[in-house]
Design a protein around this motif. Structure first.
Motif, PDB file in Angstrom:
ATOM      1  N   GLN A   1       2.758   6.647   8.641  1.00 38.88           N
ATOM      2  CA  GLN A   1       2.541   7.107   7.266  1.00 38.88           C
ATOM      3  C   GLN A   1       3.427   6.342   6.274  1.00 38.88           C
ATOM      4  O   GLN A   1       2.990   5.964   5.190  1.00 38.88           O
ATOM      5  CB  GLN A   1       2.829   8.614   7.165  1.00 38.88           C
ATOM      6  CG  GLN A   1       1.723   9.486   7.708  1.00 38.88           C
ATOM      7  CD  GLN A   1       0.407   9.310   6.960  1.00 38.88           C
ATOM      8  OE1 GLN A   1       0.353   9.281   5.745  1.00 38.88           O
ATOM      9  NE2 GLN A   1      -0.675   9.173   7.721  1.00 38.88           N
ATOM     10  N   GLU A   2       4.688   6.124   6.657  1.00 38.19           N
ATOM     11  CA  GLU A   2       5.605   5.400   5.766  1.00 38.19           C
ATOM     12  C   GLU A   2       5.163   3.946   5.611  1.00 38.19           C
ATOM     13  O   GLU A   2       5.256   3.381   4.513  1.00 38.19           O
ATOM     14  CB  GLU A   2       7.036   5.472   6.311  1.00 38.19           C
ATOM     15  CG  GLU A   2       7.661   6.846   6.167  1.00 38.19           C
ATOM     16  CD  GLU A   2       9.160   6.815   6.338  1.00 38.19           C
ATOM     17  OE1 GLU A   2       9.646   6.067   7.204  1.00 38.19           O
ATOM     18  OE2 GLU A   2       9.849   7.539   5.607  1.00 38.19           O
TER      19      GLU A   2
ATOM     20  N   GLU B   1       5.327  22.882  -2.250  1.00 37.46           N
ATOM     21  CA  GLU B   1       5.031  23.757  -3.387  1.00 37.46           C
ATOM     22  C   GLU B   1       4.554  22.954  -4.590  1.00 37.46           C
ATOM     23  O   GLU B   1       3.589  23.325  -5.270  1.00 37.46           O
ATOM     24  CB  GLU B   1       6.278  24.579  -3.743  1.00 37.46           C
ATOM     25  CG  GLU B   1       6.010  25.634  -4.790  1.00 37.46           C
ATOM     26  CD  GLU B   1       7.162  26.622  -4.931  1.00 37.46           C
ATOM     27  OE1 GLU B   1       7.059  27.493  -5.786  1.00 37.46           O
ATOM     28  OE2 GLU B   1       8.154  26.492  -4.182  1.00 37.46           O
ATOM     29  N   VAL B   2       5.218  21.842  -4.848  1.00 38.90           N
ATOM     30  CA  VAL B   2       4.816  20.993  -5.967  1.00 38.90           C
ATOM     31  C   VAL B   2       3.395  20.481  -5.746  1.00 38.90           C
ATOM     32  O   VAL B   2       2.586  20.433  -6.675  1.00 38.90           O
ATOM     33  CB  VAL B   2       5.799  19.815  -6.138  1.00 38.90           C
ATOM     34  CG1 VAL B   2       5.202  18.736  -7.030  1.00 38.90           C
ATOM     35  CG2 VAL B   2       7.099  20.319  -6.741  1.00 38.90           C
ATOM     36  N   MET B   3       3.096  20.087  -4.497  1.00 35.16           N
ATOM     37  CA  MET B   3       1.754  19.603  -4.203  1.00 35.16           C
ATOM     38  C   MET B   3       0.722  20.670  -4.536  1.00 35.16           C
ATOM     39  O   MET B   3      -0.352  20.389  -5.101  1.00 35.16           O
ATOM     40  CB  MET B   3       1.656  19.211  -2.723  1.00 35.16           C
ATOM     41  CG  MET B   3       0.357  18.522  -2.344  1.00 35.16           C
ATOM     42  SD  MET B   3       0.119  16.972  -3.242  1.00 35.16           S
ATOM     43  CE  MET B   3      -1.347  16.347  -2.448  1.00 35.16           C
TER      44      MET B   3
ATOM     45  N   ILE C   1       3.370  13.847   0.817  1.00 35.89           N
ATOM     46  CA  ILE C   1       3.418  15.211   1.340  1.00 35.89           C
ATOM     47  C   ILE C   1       3.361  15.204   2.860  1.00 35.89           C
ATOM     48  O   ILE C   1       4.097  15.925   3.532  1.00 35.89           O
ATOM     49  CB  ILE C   1       2.253  16.049   0.762  1.00 35.89           C
ATOM     50  CG1 ILE C   1       2.460  16.251  -0.739  1.00 35.89           C
ATOM     51  CG2 ILE C   1       2.144  17.389   1.468  1.00 35.89           C
ATOM     52  CD1 ILE C   1       3.753  16.959  -1.103  1.00 35.89           C
ATOM     53  N   LYS C   2       2.509  14.343   3.403  1.00 32.05           N
ATOM     54  CA  LYS C   2       2.407  14.251   4.863  1.00 32.05           C
ATOM     55  C   LYS C   2       3.734  13.787   5.462  1.00 32.05           C
ATOM     56  O   LYS C   2       4.176  14.285   6.501  1.00 32.05           O
ATOM     57  CB  LYS C   2       1.278  13.284   5.240  1.00 32.05           C
ATOM     58  CG  LYS C   2       0.749  13.485   6.643  1.00 32.05           C
ATOM     59  CD  LYS C   2      -0.607  12.801   6.824  1.00 32.05           C
ATOM     60  CE  LYS C   2      -1.218  13.168   8.161  1.00 32.05           C
ATOM     61  NZ  LYS C   2      -2.539  12.543   8.333  1.00 32.05           N
TER      62      LYS C   2
ATOM     63  N   LYS D   1       8.593  14.976   8.544  1.00 32.38           N
ATOM     64  CA  LYS D   1      10.064  15.029   8.605  1.00 32.38           C
ATOM     65  C   LYS D   1      10.536  16.451   8.912  1.00 32.38           C
ATOM     66  O   LYS D   1      11.484  16.662   9.675  1.00 32.38           O
ATOM     67  CB  LYS D   1      10.664  14.552   7.284  1.00 32.38           C
ATOM     68  CG  LYS D   1      10.621  13.050   7.092  1.00 32.38           C
ATOM     69  CD  LYS D   1      11.266  12.652   5.777  1.00 32.38           C
ATOM     70  CE  LYS D   1      11.297  11.148   5.602  1.00 32.38           C
ATOM     71  NZ  LYS D   1      11.874  10.753   4.312  1.00 32.38           N
ATOM     72  N   ASN D   2       9.882  17.414   8.299  1.00 34.54           N
ATOM     73  CA  ASN D   2      10.225  18.806   8.552  1.00 34.54           C
ATOM     74  C   ASN D   2       9.962  19.180  10.012  1.00 34.54           C
ATOM     75  O   ASN D   2      10.763  19.858  10.658  1.00 34.54           O
ATOM     76  CB  ASN D   2       9.410  19.711   7.615  1.00 34.54           C
ATOM     77  CG  ASN D   2       9.701  21.181   7.855  1.00 34.54           C
ATOM     78  OD1 ASN D   2      10.821  21.621   7.661  1.00 34.54           O
ATOM     79  ND2 ASN D   2       8.700  21.917   8.274  1.00 34.54           N
TER      80      ASN D   2
END
Length: 855
Positions: free
Chosen positions: A405-406, A822-824, A373-374, A379-380
């Motif tokens: 993070q990646e 949203e899924v998170m 999610i992070k 990326k956003n």
């Protein structure tokens, strides 16, 4: 045509070789100690790989030289003084090179004399082949050295040497002849060593003098090592000229001559580079073998319980594990060798039942999902900054966060052990995410082991040379992160991929066969589906359909296994019971090809086996819609209140039946609810439940338990309104975001008890079941978080196309990132209830008031 067994290497334009940089302090030190150090060491791995943009290099060098003419007089004086010490280094390097050529020529005369006798060591033709053009090369460099030496001895700043370098460059044609003959020379020498013990002894004990000042001192070299010297030398011509030009002002008479010599050298190397595949080659090693790089990759190594990122290299004779050093100040990459195993000493250790397997430190799924999610959020942010044309510093800072993070996700996600063992006793464990990679590494190593017969050990110098060569030979240059992708590369597919595994042919003997499907997600592969076992056949016809969720996926992999039912014959590697891989293959998921929404047939070839597949892609935009049933007689797509009223039950019959069957025989199934069931079985069960077929329980008892799990998930997914209702969904999303735990508990419990009674009772029934599944996590690998990830969107995803989640309106969110956030939220809502020890029953709704006042 055989590939050449050597590599032409290149240096960055205007730069110096790795490990050797000219500066004023070094020049002063050389001046004090008269230390005529070699221009560059003679290891074959000490220079980087060449690109020959001659015009660009001339421009770069010219501009560098122009700057020197504009500089102050002291700087100019220092630059010209540096020119002398560059030439001193070149002289010393030439001296060493000449000693190597002399060592090659030394046995030539007696060998030629013996060739005319009745007992020749070698024939005249063999001598000509092995020592081809060596005398000519010696004469060329002897003339160059004899011309350069007095000029450096009688040095002045106006001293000219350009004519010597120009002439040397014009004679590179002799090197071309040597290079073309090199492989034949090596093969001939190897055959002669095998056939003649006397020549083998000579070829291993060639002596080269160390320096002109110490003629008594000699170093022992093999014929093979010395024959490689001219190959290595020709690749260095540009290195010499780069640094000499760097310290030669444009106004100096030598400048145009040196530029011409550089042009000739670059054109010569370019013509050779076009004829070979350079990255796969390396320096030669002893005993006439040629060491080549076969495969390399980044892997996670388990070291004393800690995860460490490594770069592993498979050469033709050894397996090497290295650590990539951090790059500071734009310096070139460097590797530290952690360990190596000669292939003759390497095995994949068989682990007994009683033997302890290394304890793999597992990272909780919720932590991995939080990383994902992070990553999506960062990326956003990057895309938003790009659209707003913000400064590059902001974007670079975000990219650094993304890389961190990646890298963390890449390090923490793999959990499948891949163990290699040195027969000297030491074992090493890597963690990878896919059986595909593990099988690929084993296959490549075992295939190469068939050609390796002798063990060996490397000296520290040889090991350093080998590790240096990894920088130039690596085929995987970047850690596999999306941050390293170009902006125009595909972000991958988001949505659902339906795959029908039809059949397979090409098996040599009857076996019990099944297939698994994997797709990539966030840089690593995940097992998504498994066919049933087709027994005792050479031509299995599965014809099974699976629905696979894609998260930025670009590749679909299929692995074909032979199921082993006989436990006594089961191979145990890496501490796990494994069935035998019969074949593996993959296809790229091309977004343009998959956009027409029709089924596309394809054939994947693998080791003589061919598997027939059909694939169809549905984008997330369409897959998120809930579709109410047009008929109200069935149960799928019908409101839960209507179904329970019709059945006169509190929990729909389909839910009770599926849960009971799963609890009867699926609680220890690895990946229950995560691994896809066969789509045709799921559709058959769906049809049976819709028509209230009385034989549905018999059907279920004969079906794969994953199909039953899939039917239950499909029922909740196809409800016209989610179990948590469209009306209350935004409130749940807001409640889970509350930071105060007391307020969150009060809000979430009151919301839950506000659900319609059929929805609430069904959810509590399902919740108890999922908790019981999680109790067997040690066997089925399904934690509470895993279950929340599977069921969260299924139970909460609203029926509207555009769902409502709390968001900052000033921050535009892309379709993909919005979905991830949203899924998170949906996962977190379900996880919250799964983690609660007790939940009030519907009969005690009034008790929920206590939760709003309790501290």
């Amino acid at each position: 045509m055989k590939r050449k067994t050597w590599i032409l290497k290149d240096a960055p334009f205007g730069g110096t070789p790795p490990g050797y940089a000219y500066d004023a302090d070094r020049a002063e030190e050389q001046r004090r100690h008269h230390d005529m150090m070699p221009y560059i060491d003679d290891s074959p791995s000490s220079s980087p790989h060449l690109s020959s943009k001659s015009r660009g290099s001339r421009d770069t060098l010219s501009s560098g030289s122009l700057e020197s003419t504009k500089s102050s007089e002291p700087d100019l004086e220092k630059g010209l003084e540096m020119r002398k010490w560059v030439l001193s280094g070149i002289l010393a390097s030439e001296e060493t090179y000449l000693s190597h050529l002399e060592a090659l020529l030394l046995p030539m005369k007696p060998l030629k004399a013996a060739a005319t006798t009745s007992q020749p060591v070698l024939t005249s033709q063999q001598i000509e082949t092995i020592f081809f053009k060596v005398p000519e090369l010696y004469e060329i460099h002897k003339e160059f050295y004899d011309g350069l030496f007095p000029r450096v001895q009688q040095w002045s700043h106006q001293q000219r040497v350009g004519d010597l370098f120009q002439k040397l460059a014009s004679q590179l044609g002799v090197y071309r002849a040597f290079v073309d003959n090199y492989e034949v020379a090596m093969e001939t020498a190897e055959k002669c060593c095998q056939a003649n013990a006397q020549f083998a002894e000579i070829s291993e004990n060639l002596k080269a003098r160390s320096t002109k000042e110490s003629k008594e001192q000699t170093t022992k070299n093999s014929l093979e090592t010395l024959l490689y010297k001219p190959v290595d030398r020709v690749t260095r011509s540009t290195l010499v000229l780069h640094d000499l030009l760097k310290h030669t002002p444009v106004s100096h008479p030598d400048h145009p001559l040196l530029q011409d010599a550089l042009r000739i050298s670059q054109n010569f190397l370019s013509s050779i580079n076009e004829e070979i595949t350079p990255r796969r080659q390396s320096m030669t090693v002893k005993k006439g073998e040629h060491r080549q790089l076969l495969k390399d990759s980044f892997m996670v190594e388990l070291v004393e319980g800690a995860r460490k990122l490594r770069h592993v290299f498979l050469f033709t004779d050894l397996f090497l594990c290295a650590k990539l050093k951090k790059q500071i100040g734009g310096k070139s990459q460097q590797y530290d060798c952690k360990w190596y195993i000669p292939l003759t000493d390497l095995s994949f250790q068989m682990v007994d039942e009683s033997e302890a397997v290394p304890n793999i430190p597992l990272v909780p799924d919720e932590e991995l999902d939080a990383m994902k999610i992070k990553i999506s959020q960062i990326k956003n942010d990057i895309q938003r900054e790009k659209r707003a044309n913000k400064g590059s510093k902001v974007i670079e800072r975000l990219k650094k966060k993304l890389s961190e993070q990646e890298s963390l996700l890449l390090l923490m996600s793999p959990n499948m052990a891949f163990r290699v063992h040195n027969r000297n006793g030491k074992s090493y464990t890597f963690l990878i995410s896919s059986d595909y990679e593990r099988a690929e590494w084993r296959e490549n190593i075992r295939e190469q082991q068939k050609k390796c017969f002798k063990s060996f050990s490397l000296t520290s110098v040889e090991l350093q040379m080998l590790t240096n060569s990894c920088v130039k030979l690596q085929t995987v240059h970047n850690i596999p992160l999306t941050i390293n992708k170009e902006d125009d590369e595909s972000p991958g597919l988001y949505g659902f991929l339906n795959v029908i595994v039809h059949s397979a042919t090409g098996f040599k003997q009857s076996s019990n066969l099944y297939c698994t499907l994997e797709v990539d997600s966030f840089g690593y592969f995940v097992n998504k589906a498994k066919t049933r076992v087709y027994r005792d056949t050479t031509e299995p016809n599965w014809n099974e359909e699976f629905e696979i969720e894609l998260e930025g996926s670009q590749t679909l992999r299929i692995l074909c296994y032979e199921k082993c039912y006989n436990k006594t014959k089961l191979t145990k590697e890496d501490g796990e019971s494994t069935d035998r891989i019969m074949g593996k293959g993959q296809i790229q998921l091309d977004p343009q090809a998959l956009q027409d929404k029709d089924w596309q047939r394809t054939v994947i070839s693998m080791n003589g086996v061919e598997v027939k597949l059909s694939v169809k892609f549905t984008s997330r935009e369409f897959s998120l819609k809930r579709m109410p049933s047009r008929k109200q007689t069935g149960v799928f797509g019908v409101k839960i209140a209507i179904v329970t009223k019709r059945e006169r039950s509190k929990v729909p019959y389909i839910v009770r039946q599926c849960v009971e069957e799963i609890e009867r025989r699926g609680m220890e199934e690895v990946g229950i609810y995560r691994v896809s069931g066969v789509a045709t079985d799921i559709q058959a069960l769906k049809a049976a439940f819709d028509v209230n077929n009385k034989d549905v329980s018999v059907m279920m008892s004969e079906m794969d338990v994953n199909a039953i799990a899939g039917t239950l998930k499909l029922y909740f997914r196809e409800l016209p309104e989610p179990l948590f209702t469209d009306e209350l969904y935004p409130n749940f999303a807001e409640g889970i975001a509350l930071s105060d735990p007391v307020a969150k508990e009060s809000c979430m419990l009151n919301l839950l008890l506000s659900l319609p009674e059929p929805n609430l009772v069904t959810f509590l029934f399902l919740l108890d079941h999922l908790k019981r599944v999680a109790e067997r996590e040690g066997v089925n690998k399904m934690s509470l978080h895993n279950l929340a990830t599977v069921f969260g969107p299924t139970l909460l995803r609203p029926s509207e196309k555009d769902s409502k989640i709390p968001a900052n309106p000033t921050q535009p969110i892309t379709m993909t990132d919005s979905w991830s956030l949203e899924v998170m939220s949906q996962v977190q809502v379900l996880l919250y209830f799964l983690q609660l020890e007790t939940i009030p029953t519907p009969d005690s709704k009034r008790q929920s008031i206590l939760f709003s006042t309790e501290v």
